[in-house]
Design a protein around this motif. Sequence first.
Motif: not given
Length: 200
Positions: A59-65, A74-75, A81-85
């Motif tokens: 989660r830490f290594h794939t998390l970006h805003y 947020v991905r 894979r999760r993405e919230v816009s």
Amino acid sequence: MTDSPSPSPLTASAAAEVAQLSRLPAVLRPHRNLLRYYVLTSLLAGPGFPIALLIQYFRFHTLHYDLDAEGITVRWGILFRREVSLTYARIQDIHLSSNLIERWLGLAKVQVQTASGNAAAEITIEGLQAFEAMRDFLYTKMQGARDRTLHPATSDASAGTEDALASTLREVAAEVRALRLGLGSAPAVTPAPAPEKTNG
């Protein structure tokens, strides 16, 4: 434990985050202290520590805003894979929260809520040391989006359309005025008396 963290002086990485917020589009990554926080919270899983740590590590290594002029995305995730816009106009409220460990690491969570009726935050931004700058940035964008919806700027085309409509209404008003004056100056017509009936 949720309470507002005390303001802290900006570190070099927090200053870099603030500078990046001023340029849109921007892509922000969490600070390495978030990984430390994940390790410490994974210890609470007891025997499930290795699995919890592995999940949090990815989660830490794939998390970006991703921040742009319209909203925030947020991905995270590798297998799932999760993405919230979220657009700035949908933001209703923003909260800062941090527990004891997060405060010790200089972190806080920025919880963004919408009017969806859900009590939980729509987006939680974690791992940023410039969390207060992020909160202020989101408030500014939210207010700007609301101002644009309440007072939309008129373009040249719509201004031209409004001018044409106004002149047409002025012409109609002048014609109605002329008709009214014409009817007022016409001689009054009196009806002819009805013929009298005679008994014959």
